[in-house]
Scaffold this motif. Structure first.
Motif, PDB file in Angstrom:
ATOM      1  N   ILE A   1       5.293  -3.422  -4.411  1.00 20.10           N
ATOM      2  CA  ILE A   1       4.400  -4.390  -3.779  1.00 20.10           C
ATOM      3  C   ILE A   1       4.126  -5.620  -4.643  1.00 20.10           C
ATOM      4  O   ILE A   1       4.149  -6.737  -4.142  1.00 20.10           O
ATOM      5  CB  ILE A   1       3.084  -3.689  -3.335  1.00 20.10           C
ATOM      6  N   SER A   2       3.871  -5.446  -5.940  1.00 12.34           N
ATOM      7  CA  SER A   2       3.399  -6.596  -6.728  1.00 12.34           C
ATOM      8  C   SER A   2       4.410  -7.720  -6.755  1.00 12.34           C
ATOM      9  O   SER A   2       4.048  -8.885  -6.822  1.00 12.34           O
ATOM     10  CB  SER A   2       3.097  -6.179  -8.160  1.00 12.34           C
ATOM     11  N   SER A   3       5.690  -7.376  -6.758  1.00 10.90           N
ATOM     12  CA  SER A   3       6.700  -8.417  -6.840  1.00 10.90           C
ATOM     13  C   SER A   3       7.205  -8.813  -5.465  1.00 10.90           C
ATOM     14  O   SER A   3       8.075  -9.658  -5.356  1.00 10.90           O
ATOM     15  CB  SER A   3       7.873  -7.936  -7.696  1.00 10.90           C
ATOM     16  N   ASN A   4       6.642  -8.199  -4.441  1.00 14.82           N
ATOM     17  CA  ASN A   4       7.111  -8.501  -3.093  1.00 14.82           C
ATOM     18  C   ASN A   4       6.776  -9.946  -2.721  1.00 14.82           C
ATOM     19  O   ASN A   4       5.653 -10.408  -2.903  1.00 14.82           O
ATOM     20  CB  ASN A   4       6.460  -7.551  -2.096  1.00 14.82           C
ATOM     21  N   GLU A   5       7.767 -10.636  -2.196  1.00 18.43           N
ATOM     22  CA  GLU A   5       7.596 -12.064  -1.953  1.00 18.43           C
ATOM     23  C   GLU A   5       6.478 -12.349  -0.947  1.00 18.43           C
ATOM     24  O   GLU A   5       5.678 -13.265  -1.139  1.00 18.43           O
ATOM     25  CB  GLU A   5       8.935 -12.642  -1.470  1.00 18.43           C
ATOM     26  N   ILE A   6       6.403 -11.544   0.101  1.00 15.57           N
ATOM     27  CA  ILE A   6       5.351 -11.783   1.098  1.00 15.57           C
ATOM     28  C   ILE A   6       3.987 -11.581   0.466  1.00 15.57           C
ATOM     29  O   ILE A   6       3.075 -12.394   0.626  1.00 15.57           O
ATOM     30  CB  ILE A   6       5.521 -10.828   2.295  1.00 15.57           C
TER      31      ILE A   6
ATOM     32  N   GLU B   1       9.925 -10.481  17.269  1.00 16.39           N
ATOM     33  CA  GLU B   1       9.669 -10.440  18.701  1.00 16.39           C
ATOM     34  C   GLU B   1       9.051  -9.123  19.115  1.00 16.39           C
ATOM     35  O   GLU B   1       8.345  -9.054  20.115  1.00 16.39           O
ATOM     36  CB  GLU B   1      10.969 -10.654  19.468  1.00 16.39           C
ATOM     37  N   GLY B   2       9.331  -8.100  18.372  1.00 12.32           N
ATOM     38  CA  GLY B   2       8.764  -6.796  18.693  1.00 12.32           C
ATOM     39  C   GLY B   2       7.411  -6.571  18.065  1.00 12.32           C
ATOM     40  O   GLY B   2       6.877  -5.463  18.108  1.00 12.32           O
ATOM     41  N   ASN B   3       6.825  -7.595  17.436  1.00 10.86           N
ATOM     42  CA  ASN B   3       5.511  -7.471  16.796  1.00 10.86           C
ATOM     43  C   ASN B   3       5.468  -6.373  15.752  1.00 10.86           C
ATOM     44  O   ASN B   3       4.517  -5.621  15.662  1.00 10.86           O
ATOM     45  CB  ASN B   3       4.420  -7.178  17.817  1.00 10.86           C
ATOM     46  N   ARG B   4       6.518  -6.258  14.981  1.00  7.38           N
ATOM     47  CA  ARG B   4       6.519  -5.208  13.970  1.00  7.38           C
ATOM     48  C   ARG B   4       6.235  -5.828  12.609  1.00  7.38           C
ATOM     49  O   ARG B   4       6.559  -6.985  12.365  1.00  7.38           O
ATOM     50  CB  ARG B   4       7.891  -4.536  13.915  1.00  7.38           C
ATOM     51  N   THR B   5       5.649  -5.014  11.698  1.00  4.30           N
ATOM     52  CA  THR B   5       5.446  -5.481  10.340  1.00  4.30           C
ATOM     53  C   THR B   5       6.785  -5.947   9.796  1.00  4.30           C
ATOM     54  O   THR B   5       7.774  -5.285  10.056  1.00  4.30           O
ATOM     55  CB  THR B   5       4.912  -4.335   9.468  1.00  4.30           C
ATOM     56  N   PRO B   6       6.922  -7.026   9.076  1.00  2.00           N
ATOM     57  CA  PRO B   6       5.848  -7.890   8.563  1.00  2.00           C
ATOM     58  C   PRO B   6       5.397  -8.961   9.521  1.00  2.00           C
ATOM     59  O   PRO B   6       4.739  -9.898   9.099  1.00  2.00           O
ATOM     60  CB  PRO B   6       6.519  -8.513   7.342  1.00  2.00           C
TER      61      PRO B   6
ATOM     62  N   THR C   1       7.187  -0.677   4.383  1.00  2.00           N
ATOM     63  CA  THR C   1       7.417  -1.228   3.052  1.00  2.00           C
ATOM     64  C   THR C   1       6.687  -2.546   2.853  1.00  2.00           C
ATOM     65  O   THR C   1       6.140  -2.791   1.783  1.00  2.00           O
ATOM     66  CB  THR C   1       8.927  -1.464   2.830  1.00  2.00           C
ATOM     67  N   LEU C   2       6.685  -3.388   3.872  1.00  2.00           N
ATOM     68  CA  LEU C   2       6.274  -4.770   3.655  1.00  2.00           C
ATOM     69  C   LEU C   2       4.842  -5.025   4.086  1.00  2.00           C
ATOM     70  O   LEU C   2       4.345  -4.398   5.022  1.00  2.00           O
ATOM     71  CB  LEU C   2       7.187  -5.701   4.452  1.00  2.00           C
ATOM     72  N   PRO C   3       4.186  -5.969   3.404  1.00  2.00           N
ATOM     73  CA  PRO C   3       2.911  -6.471   3.912  1.00  2.00           C
ATOM     74  C   PRO C   3       3.136  -7.502   5.017  1.00  2.00           C
ATOM     75  O   PRO C   3       4.277  -7.754   5.400  1.00  2.00           O
ATOM     76  CB  PRO C   3       2.253  -7.099   2.685  1.00  2.00           C
ATOM     77  N   ARG C   4       2.056  -8.076   5.472  1.00  7.04           N
ATOM     78  CA  ARG C   4       2.112  -8.924   6.654  1.00  7.04           C
ATOM     79  C   ARG C   4       2.079 -10.392   6.245  1.00  7.04           C
ATOM     80  O   ARG C   4       1.430 -10.760   5.282  1.00  7.04           O
ATOM     81  CB  ARG C   4       0.899  -8.588   7.511  1.00  7.04           C
ATOM     82  N   LEU C   5       2.778 -11.215   6.991  1.00  9.70           N
ATOM     83  CA  LEU C   5       2.751 -12.653   6.740  1.00  9.70           C
ATOM     84  C   LEU C   5       1.458 -13.260   7.279  1.00  9.70           C
ATOM     85  O   LEU C   5       0.783 -12.658   8.098  1.00  9.70           O
ATOM     86  CB  LEU C   5       3.928 -13.326   7.436  1.00  9.70           C
ATOM     87  N   ARG C   6       1.180 -14.464   6.791  1.00  6.97           N
ATOM     88  CA  ARG C   6       0.043 -15.198   7.333  1.00  6.97           C
ATOM     89  C   ARG C   6       0.559 -16.039   8.497  1.00  6.97           C
ATOM     90  O   ARG C   6       1.768 -16.235   8.630  1.00  6.97           O
ATOM     91  CB  ARG C   6      -0.530 -16.075   6.230  1.00  6.97           C
ATOM     92  N   VAL C   7      -0.341 -16.547   9.316  1.00  7.89           N
ATOM     93  CA  VAL C   7       0.107 -17.238  10.530  1.00  7.89           C
ATOM     94  C   VAL C   7       0.991 -18.430  10.199  1.00  7.89           C
ATOM     95  O   VAL C   7       2.063 -18.616  10.786  1.00  7.89           O
ATOM     96  CB  VAL C   7      -1.108 -17.691  11.350  1.00  7.89           C
ATOM     97  N   ASP C   8       0.545 -19.252   9.239  1.00  4.61           N
ATOM     98  CA  ASP C   8       1.348 -20.435   8.935  1.00  4.61           C
ATOM     99  C   ASP C   8       2.681 -20.040   8.310  1.00  4.61           C
ATOM    100  O   ASP C   8       3.715 -20.652   8.576  1.00  4.61           O
ATOM    101  CB  ASP C   8       0.578 -21.382   8.020  1.00  4.61           C
ATOM    102  N   GLN C   9       2.651 -18.986   7.495  1.00  2.88           N
ATOM    103  CA  GLN C   9       3.906 -18.523   6.882  1.00  2.88           C
ATOM    104  C   GLN C   9       4.855 -17.982   7.936  1.00  2.88           C
ATOM    105  O   GLN C   9       6.071 -18.124   7.827  1.00  2.88           O
ATOM    106  CB  GLN C   9       3.610 -17.446   5.847  1.00  2.88           C
TER     107      GLN C   9
END
Lengths: 555, 423, 214
Positions: free
Chosen positions: A375-380, B232-237, B332-340
């Motif tokens: 996570i820490s290095s994850n770009e998002i 399009e499928g509203n999946r993370t991220p 695995t991934l976090p979520r983007l922000r709206v502008d991103q």
């Protein structure tokens, strides 16, 4: 500079302002004329030789006139000031008329005084003239009376709700009235969407409400509304005495109970003049550092969860689970430790537990690398935090941020190193500060990064402490504490920063006034200042990166 | 000729003893058969979306070092049934201040948008509900219906959080249509047809015949399409419309019971749809290595059925693998922000996918299919694909080998905490 | 103390553009290898409450601060615990017999109030009041939260000089409140006799009346 020297300078600059210098107290206090307070405060803050930029605490103390004495009663307001640059501090006190307590506000000099003064108004009824928006902070807006006054009588009912457990049990169930508890005066802004974030919102880390004025996703303003978890622990401390308060301090900061324990023990031990055996100090340090790691794990993990990554959070919960198991062995509880006693700790740490801690550290250190990769290095993740909600060093000090939040802004201040207590000077560890890894100094990523690196420093301390732990008693028997009248301020470095206890004793078994200074309280005050222009998702990142928890704010 | 016409003709010949080409009621029989086929597809989706939810939760569990649902049925495989029944039995709440018609209709619209896509999915050599000659266009159009549903849900709920979710999803889906359409355009350029079966037929069974390994631009286009499809499928991220830590649950916050289930159903069905589209457009679809589609079409009787089943299985395996990847990305991934989110689309995915279209066009003109340069290109791309798989396998192995060595060091000691036992 | 903030570095936009793509792809890949590796490791959770190897109570350390129990045969009614309790959740009443012996009227612990701080158990000089490892304390009404330890009349207050040995921790509570841990006891494998298991202890204690709850 010692308090006496500060007093000399104040007397020279503002003649006649100091009414009395109470040098016999453990933390000497300058008693000022109330009408000269602002003048003195401005001098203390701006004088290049004093530079007291950090207002630590504002405390109100109700002192009704004793029946047998001629001295008139009054309400004291005590200000604790500190200078990070010059490493000195002083305490100011003004004595106000009890019937009509009015003093000028200092919230324009130190922004964090804003909330402290609102709290003082709320709980003691002190009016701060010139304060922008002096409303109740913790109690409901329509509450009658000021709970921390000594002659306060609790109303039997509030909007039909019984206020005592006995009544609830007698009536079988709570009344059905649902009053509008927190009627905040913040008026909606024309042309913006009013959004209530909380009190039940996944990202607010407890029951906190944020009143948002938004323009689409972009915030115009976020006003925190707290008090949903206010249990009046400061009042409870006045009622249950020094010994009985110890378990209550667990409830002040449920993620860092060891630190509130430690702060309380330090304060009372200072009042009593008790020496703590060396082994007990080691036990305290080991338990504290484990607790710090656990708290930072929750903080960094839940920040990741707030940003939408659930997996890192659960991995950290798993690691924290092991710490909880160790804590269970050390003190018998997983969350509310109640481990420290005046003069030691409740139980010695046995060798088997030490061995288990060593095992766990061996396992945990590689997990930190894995966490970084995950996570820490994850770009998002980096992009969500870097450059978001930047707090400048000056702002951080002025708003009274402490702990990792302060250090992330580049102010290298760690109570463990800079105002040493316990046996921390014996250990080699670094004070981590923000490095602007991916963005600006003092952004949300720096705060996150600081916490992660602090975990590594804690591991260092743990290893050293476990190698050096001496044999001996873990507790000296201290008789039921009954300290003479005095005042003391003790602080420890908690996971959310300085965790301070201001205790006023009066020669009885119960503290006359106990005041808890917590990191989350001041961290909340900066949110309103930072919020304009943030996006809704940034606010979530800001709250998570400040690591505020509700019980610490409300107490 | 697809399987539906096949069946219809068979019926006409055997039951009505007429010649399908000249009989006036042929269209009616065909319509009935299509209706039955649609129902079968529907049932298939219902049965597939459920287990996807179970797979997702089990995988999420293992990724997060926990077990996941394992109580209902063997290893919990029937958990989705239990959840479905539970949702069915729950009260269908409609907020008092909601816009009732919109609120009630929204789940069905989302549902329809998702399930309409199944009509043109080529499951096997002859197994497709309707082989439209505008298949890809139809896919893009019908999945856009989802936006309307989500927006209706967001608006109709009369909740600010839901509105946020609805508006977010509208912006997101409309934007990400563009890169996904451009990426599919690459496929259409190579295949020379919009028909989904035609696209599969233009590929082959072996990896070097797949579109993804045709040239570097197609390779990139696959990942661009996959990214856009996840969005399009509203999946993370890209799960901003239902970001639980920001806008609580977004457009579905006021829904309960069966209507809520429809949203979830559509989400899981959609994972499968995006995986299926990627599989047929880039990964060769149902093509069986070594057997040409014409050979399959020429077979009769049980042999025909056998080949159909095999092609179907191949398609399912490919799609399920991609479902698994989508699930893993989510955990695995976090979520983007709206502008991103918008930046990712308009600054990265759109220009890049345009570039891929251009590249494919240029290569189409320069490299004739079947020539030496084409063979080298395909070989190199397959090599690249293998390298990606190999590197990830090695990396995964290294990750837990570090662990294993660590625990071997501690062997013989009493591991009192839950150990991370290795296989 | 307060550091100078370094000026932000403005990278070449083209390199930044492709650098972003590279970092996004590589860090996603890196994260996915980590999550993928977890698919090959065993889960670390246990299936509480019914599929654990042994009852969770027995996994807890001896030091665990669970529900309180008092061994009245060792209690001298010195009231130290009641005085120490910050909440006043312990209520003790005794009456005096004509011959000087004292008899317990009540010894109630209100688990609804108790915060399990352990101060009372520390105050007890005779190891009468102690924490057990019992933590599943849910009951169906608020009154049942109060555990009444005086189960029959005629319970005499102990003399500090000759105290009987402490009965195994948890056994008194288990006998008093039959609902506690009932389901676990059925699911648990046979327990070794050495452990302070509540089930055999409850059976051995003849006079213990399981109808202790009000």
């Amino acid at each position: 500079m010692t308090p006496a020297e500060i007093r000399e300078r104040v007397s020279a600059a503002c003649p006649g302002a100091v009414e009395e210098f109470q040098a016999d107290l453990l933390d000497p206090v300058l008693r000022l004329r109330p009408d000269r307070l602002r003048e003195v405060c401005r001098f203390l803050r701006d004088d290049p030789g004093l530079r007291l930029h950090y207002l630590r605490l504002v405390t109100g103390i109700d002192r009704p006139a004793a029946a047998d004495s001629e001295t008139p009663g009054g309400i004291d307001v005590v200000y604790h000031l500190w200078s990070y640059e010059l490493r000195h501090g002083c305490q100011l006190r003004v004595r106000l008329d009890r019937a009509n307590p009015v003093v000028e506000t200092v919230s324009d000099l130190w922004p964090d005084a804003n909330w402290y003064e609102r709290e003082c108004f709320d709980l003691l009824g002190v009016t701060f003239a010139g304060h922008p928006g002096l409303t109740r902070l913790l109690m409901p807006a329509d509450w009658v009376g000021h709970p921390l006054r000594k002659d306060y009588a609790r109303p039997e009912r509030y909007h039909g709700l019984p206020t005592s457990r006995a009544t609830v049990l007698a009536e079988g169930r709570a009344a059905e009235v649902a009053p509008a508890m927190h009627d905040t005066k913040a008026q909606p802004i024309e042309g913006y969407l009013r959004l209530n974030m909380g009190p039940h919102h996944p990202a607010t880390h407890g029951v906190i409400n944020f009143l948002l004025e938004t323009d689409g996703e972009i915030l115009k303003k976020a006003t925190p509304d707290v008090g949903y978890l206010h249990r009046g622990i400061e009042k409870l401390a006045e009622q249950v005495g020094y010994v009985g308060t110890m378990p209550y301090t667990d409830r002040v900061d449920y993620l860092g109970a060891m630190f509130t324990n430690h702060g309380w023990a330090l304060a009372v031990e200072k009042l009593l003049g008790v020496e703590v055996p060396r082994r007990a100090e080691f036990c305290r340090v080991i338990a504290s550092e484990l607790n710090r790691i656990a708290s930072h794990l929750i903080s960094t993990g839940s920040l990741a969860m707030d940003l939408g990554a659930f997996t890192p959070f659960l991995h950290w919960i798993r690691e924290r689970e092991t710490i909880n198991d160790i804590m269970e062995r050390i003190c018998g509880a997983r969350l509310t430790y109640n481990y420290l006693r005046f003069g030691g700790v409740s139980r010695d740490i046995d060798p088997e537990t030490l061995d288990k801690i060593k095992h766990w550290i061996d396992h945990f250190e590689p997990m930190m690398d894995e966490f970084d990769r995950l996570i820490s290095s994850n770009e998002i993740f980096v992009r969500r935090l870097a450059g978001v909600a930047v707090i400048s060093p000056a702002d951080a000090i002025a708003y009274g941020l402490v702990g990792p939040n302060l250090r992330a802004s580049g102010v290298a201040w760690d109570t463990r190193r800079d105002e040493p207590y316990s046996i921390y000077p014996e250990f080699a560890f670094d004070v981590v500060t923000g490095r602007a890894v991916h963005g600006t100094l003092g952004d949300a990523y720096d705060r996150y990064d600081c916490r992660l690196r602090e975990i590594k420093e804690s591991l260092k301390i743990l290893r050293q402490a476990m190698a050096a732990i001496p044999e001996g008693e873990a507790r000296v028997k201290v008789p039921r504490p009954k300290p003479a009248a005095n005042e003391v301020y003790a602080r420890v470095e908690g996971p959310r920063g300085e965790c301070g206890f201001y205790v006023v004793s009066d020669g009885t078994e119960k503290p006359y006034r106990a005041r808890f200074r917590t990191g989350s309280f001041t961290a909340m005050t900066i949110i309103e200042h930072l919020s304009p222009g943030l996006m809704l998702a940034d606010l979530v990142a800001l709250i998570g990166s400040l690591d505020v928890i509700a019980p610490e704010i409300d107490r | 000729m697809n399987i539906i016409q096949h069946v219809a003709n068979l019926l006409i010949r055997s039951v009505f003893h007429a010649d399908p080409a000249s009989w006036p009621w042929t269209w009616l029989v065909q319509a009935v058969v299509i209706g039955i086929a649609a129902f079968l597809a529907f049932a298939f989706v219902a049965i597939f979306a459920g287990p996807v939810s179970w797979i997702e939760r089990r995988i999420a569990g293992r990724i997060q070092s926990r077990i996941g649902p394992n109580r209902v049925g063997p290893q919990g495989v029937l958990q989705w049934l239990a959840d479905g029944v539970k949702c069915w039995l729950k009260e269908d709440l409609v907020p008092a201040a909601a816009d009732r018609p919109l609120f009630l209709a929204a789940p069905y619209l989302v549902f329809t948008g998702m399930f309409g896509a199944f009509v043109v999915l080529p499951f096997g050599a002859q197994v497709v509900a309707a082989d439209l000659n505008v298949g890809i266009l139809y896919l893009l159009a019908i999945t856009s219906l989802v936006v309307v549903g989500l927006l209706m849900a967001g608006w109709g709920s009369n909740s600010k959080w839901a509105l946020f979710g609805g508006v977010r999803s509208a912006a997101q889906l409309v934007s990400y249509e563009v890169p996904s359409a451009f990426s599919l355009l690459c496929v259409v350029l190579l295949a020379g047809t919009l028909s989904t079966q035609g696209i599969v037929a233009a590929q082959g069974g072996w990896p070097w015949d797949w579109f993804i390994f045709r040239n570097p631009f197609m390779f990139a286009a696959f990942f661009l399409y996959f990214t856009a499809a996840i969005a399009e499928g509203n999946r993370t991220p890209f799960d901003l419309p239902e970001a639980e830590s920001e806008i609580v649950a977004g457009y579905n916050i006021e829904y309960s019971g069966m209507r809520f289930l429809f949203f979830l159903f559509a989400e899981w069905a959609n994972i499968w749809i995006m995986a299926a589209i990627s599989a047929f457009a880039f990964l060769g679809g149902w093509q069986i290595p070594g057997i040409a589609p014409e050979q399959i079409a020429a077979t009769k009787g049980w042999e025909f059925v056998g080949w159909q089943a095999l092609s179907w299985t191949i398609f399912l395996v490919k799609a399920t693998f991609l479902v698994f990847v989508v699930i893993q990305i989510r955990w695995t991934l976090p979520r983007l922000r709206v502008d991103q989110l918008m930046i990712t689309c308009w600054k990265y995915l759109v220009p890049l996918s345009m570039l891929m279209v251009l590249g494919v066009l240029v290569l189409l003109a320069l490299v004739p299919e079947g020539g030496g340069a084409d063979t080298i290109l395909r070989g190199a791309m397959v090599g690249l694909g293998l390298a990606v798989v190999l590197v990830s396998a090695l990396r995964v192995r290294r990750t837990f080998r570090v662990d294993r060595e660590h625990y071997r060091e501690m062997e013989g000691r009493d591991l009192w905490y839950p150990p991370y036992r290795l296989p | 103390m307060v550091p100078a903030v370094p000026p932000p570095v403005r990278p070449n936009p083209v390199r930044a553009y492709f650098g972003n793509i590279r970092r996004a792809v590589s860090s996603t890949f890196e994260g996915m290898t980590v999550t993928m590796s977890w698919l090959f490791r065993r889960p670390s959770t246990i299936q509480y409450p019914d599929r654990t190897e042994k009852p969770v109570r027995e996994m807890l350390p001896e030091t665990y601060r669970g529900l309180l129990e008092v061994d009245l045969s060792r209690c001298t009614a010195c009231l130290l615990c009641a005085k120490t309790c910050p909440l006043g959740c312990i209520s003790i009443e005794t009456c005096k017999h004509p011959d000087g012996a004292r008899e317990f009227q009540t010894f109630d612990i209100d688990n609804g109030l108790c915060m399990f701080c352990g101060l009372c158990a520390e105050a007890c000089n005779f190891d009468a009041l102690a924490h057990t490892r019992e933590f599943e304390a849910s009951v169906s009404s608020a009154e049942q939260l109060t555990v009444r330890f005086v189960d029959r009349p005629g319970r005499l207050v102990a003399k500090a000089k000759d105290l009987p040995p402490r009965r195994p921790r948890g056994s008194i509570l288990a006998a008093l409140i039959p609902g506690f841990g009932r389901r676990r006891r059925r699911a648990a494998p046979p327990e070794p006799p050495a452990s302070p298991a509540p089930a055999p202890a409850a059976g051995a204690e003849g006079p213990e009346n399981p109808e202790g709850t009000a």
